[in-house]
Design a protein around this motif. Structure first.
Motif, short mmCIF file in Angstrom:
data_model
loop_
_atom_site.label_atom_id
_atom_site.label_comp_id
_atom_site.label_asym_id
_atom_site.label_seq_id
_atom_site.Cartn_x
_atom_site.Cartn_y
_atom_site.Cartn_z
N THR A 212 -2.29 10.76 2.35
CA THR A 212 -1.65 9.59 2.94
C THR A 212 -1.26 9.86 4.39
O THR A 212 -1.19 11.00 4.83
N GLN A 213 -1.02 8.78 5.13
CA GLN A 213 -0.59 8.92 6.52
C GLN A 213 0.77 9.60 6.60
O GLN A 213 1.04 10.38 7.51
N GLU A 214 1.61 9.30 5.63
CA GLU A 214 2.96 9.85 5.62
C GLU A 214 2.96 11.33 5.28
O GLU A 214 3.83 12.09 5.70
N ASP B 151 1.49 3.70 2.01
CA ASP B 151 2.27 4.11 3.16
C ASP B 151 3.25 3.04 3.63
O ASP B 151 3.87 3.17 4.68
N SER B 152 3.40 1.99 2.85
CA SER B 152 4.28 0.89 3.24
C SER B 152 5.75 1.33 3.27
O SER B 152 6.20 2.12 2.43
N GLU B 153 6.49 0.79 4.22
CA GLU B 153 7.93 1.08 4.29
C GLU B 153 8.68 0.48 3.11
O GLU B 153 9.82 0.86 2.85
N LYS C 98 7.55 0.57 -0.03
CA LYS C 98 7.07 1.17 -1.27
C LYS C 98 8.23 1.59 -2.18
O LYS C 98 8.20 1.35 -3.39
N ALA D 215 -0.56 13.05 -2.29
CA ALA D 215 0.21 12.64 -1.12
C ALA D 215 -0.35 13.21 0.18
O ALA D 215 -0.15 12.65 1.25
N HIS E 161 0.84 -1.20 0.00
CA HIS E 161 0.00 0.00 0.00
C HIS E 161 0.87 1.25 0.00
O HIS E 161 2.10 1.18 0.15
N SER F 249 -4.53 3.29 -0.77
CA SER F 249 -4.44 3.63 0.65
C SER F 249 -4.22 2.42 1.54
O SER F 249 -3.55 2.52 2.57
N ASP F 250 -4.77 1.26 1.18
CA ASP F 250 -4.64 0.10 2.06
C ASP F 250 -4.28 -1.17 1.31
O ASP F 250 -4.28 -2.26 1.88
N GLU G 19 5.97 14.32 1.01
CA GLU G 19 7.39 14.06 1.24
C GLU G 19 8.23 14.89 0.28
O GLU G 19 8.06 14.77 -0.95
#
Length: 412
Positions: A369-371, A253-255, A257, A366, A251, A298-299, A374
């Motif tokens: 998103t949770q992040e 917000d995945s680390e 990505k 962006a 998704h 998103s998920d 950026e």
């Protein structure tokens, strides 16, 4: 390496977020994005978010459709919109001296559209033609049909355009209900990239957007649960066989990505030196078009590989694709390979940021998103910090053959 202007944010009392990035030049870009799209529709509403996007241009309390379309075009600007699975966006590009005109126009479209009954009936015909045009192009249809099967039974597994039957039944009451349930002010972002100060832009937005009352809705999206891989072959009266291969991925917000973005770029990204292009097209000449994509939502997320090949070469081409996937799973990238892949991706990101509209839409998206947003230099540093083991780990997770689904429109 890259100089970036500051991204400024402000939230109006009614919940609408303002985003601004200064960019010198005579052309400015503006977007209003709503965090609502196809996946927020009820089953019998499929296609309604896209239908509303069309209807936003059909008249407001003070403008006819012609005046909406002419407002910016008369001064050389452009106005457009799009709908995705998770968002709806109205955007404009124009000479910077027309900021006030653009902000006022988009506010009028977003909050004062009247959705005339006669225009609803006419637009149904337009969208039915769009659906038929899409069905006439298997190279386009197969992308959506692949995702529909990948997310089968879930809101994500639908076509953004909807079906002819549902579109024919839409009414003004349906439009108003969907807007009430999904177009809340706290799910809206008005953003710009252009040669204007943050304070000046904020003041213009306040003038035209602050009068809207705060509206909040319950925001719930059903999480998708993984389904078994599928293998679907359909006989088609086509000269080419169209093939999609792929599966679920990370998704937004995945680390992992960034690793997936780099891996996809190596495999079948836009570069002519991608592994799929060099092997299947350049070495063997099996496909004119072969590419891979990574879509992050998103998920959930997915990756896919598309190719159009002669029916006689289909099996050979599929075998070659699996060999390329196995190479990425079994062989760690060498130092030079990894360095070249990083430099290529960084360069592509830098070039894409040269498009003011592209940068604007990426920044606005962006913000949901949770992040959050950026800065480019942070993204570049993440790419530079990637190790060969990071790429190998992701390749083994995502390219596992047991998770690879396939959809084929087999030509005759």
């Amino acid at each position: 390496m890259f100089e970036e202007s500051k991204i400024s944010e402000y939230i109006l009392p009614n919940g609408i977020k303002i985003i601004h990035k200064y960019r010198p030049g005579i052309v400015a870009h503006l977007a209003l994005m709503v965090n609502a799209g196809m996946r927020d529709e009820l089953t019998d509403e499929n296609g309604l978010a896209h239908f509303i996007e069309h209807m936003l241009f059909k008249g407001t309390k003070k403008r006819k459709a012609y005046h909406i379309l002419s407002c910016l075009e008369n001064v050389g600007g452009e106005l457009n919109a799009y709908t995705t699975k998770e968002e709806t966006c109205i955007h404009a590009s124009f000479l910077k001296e027309f900021y006030n005109k653009a902000v006022e126009l988009i506010a009028d479209i977003a909050f004062n559209s009247v959705y005339p009954e006669n225009e609803i009936e006419k637009e149904k015909e337009v969208i039915l033609d769009e659906i038929n045009s899409y069905l006439d192009s298997p190279a386009e249809e197969i992308y959506d049909e692949f995702e529909n099967n990948l997310y089968k039974g879930h809101e994500m597994g639908r076509n953004i355009l909807g079906t002819a039957e549902l579109v024919n039944g839409f009414t003004r009451a349906d439009i108003c209900r969907f807007l009430k349930n999904n177009y809340s002010t706290d799910r809206m972002v008005i953003a710009t990239v252009g040669d204007i100060s943050f304070e000046k832009f904020k003041n213009k937005v306040v003038t035209y957007f602050s009068e809207q009352q705060r509206v909040s809705t319950t925001f719930h999206r059903t999480k998708f649960e993984r389904l078994p891989a599928f293998n679907i072959i359909q006989e088609r009266n086509n000269h080419l066989s169209h093939c999609m291969m792929g599966g679920l991925s990370y998704h937004i917000d995945s680390e992992k990505k960034v690793q997936m973005v780099l891996l996809n770029n190596i495999l079948g990204g836009p570069g002519m030196n991608s592994r799929l292009n060099l092997n299947i097209r350049e070495k063997y000449g099996f496909a004119y078009t072969i590419e891979s994509q990574y879509n992050a939502y998103s998920d959930t997320g997915n990756f896919s590989i598309y190719m159009g090949v002669d029916p006689q070469s289909l099996d050979k081409a599929i075998d070659l694709v699996f060999k390329e996937l196995d190479k990425l799973k079994n062989n760690r990238l060498g130092t030079v390979q990894l360095s070249n892949a990083k430099n290529q991706l960084v360069g592509q990101l830098a070039l894409s940021s040269e498009s003011g509209l592209g940068e604007l839409l990426a920044i606005t998206r962006a913000s949901f998103t949770q992040e959050g947003i950026e800065p480019m230099n942070v993204t570049i540093n993440k790419i530079k910090d990637l190790r060969a083991d990071d790429i190998l780990e992701v390749a083994n997770e995502i390219f596992d053959r047991d998770n690879i689904s396939m959809l084929i429109y087999k030509g005759l």
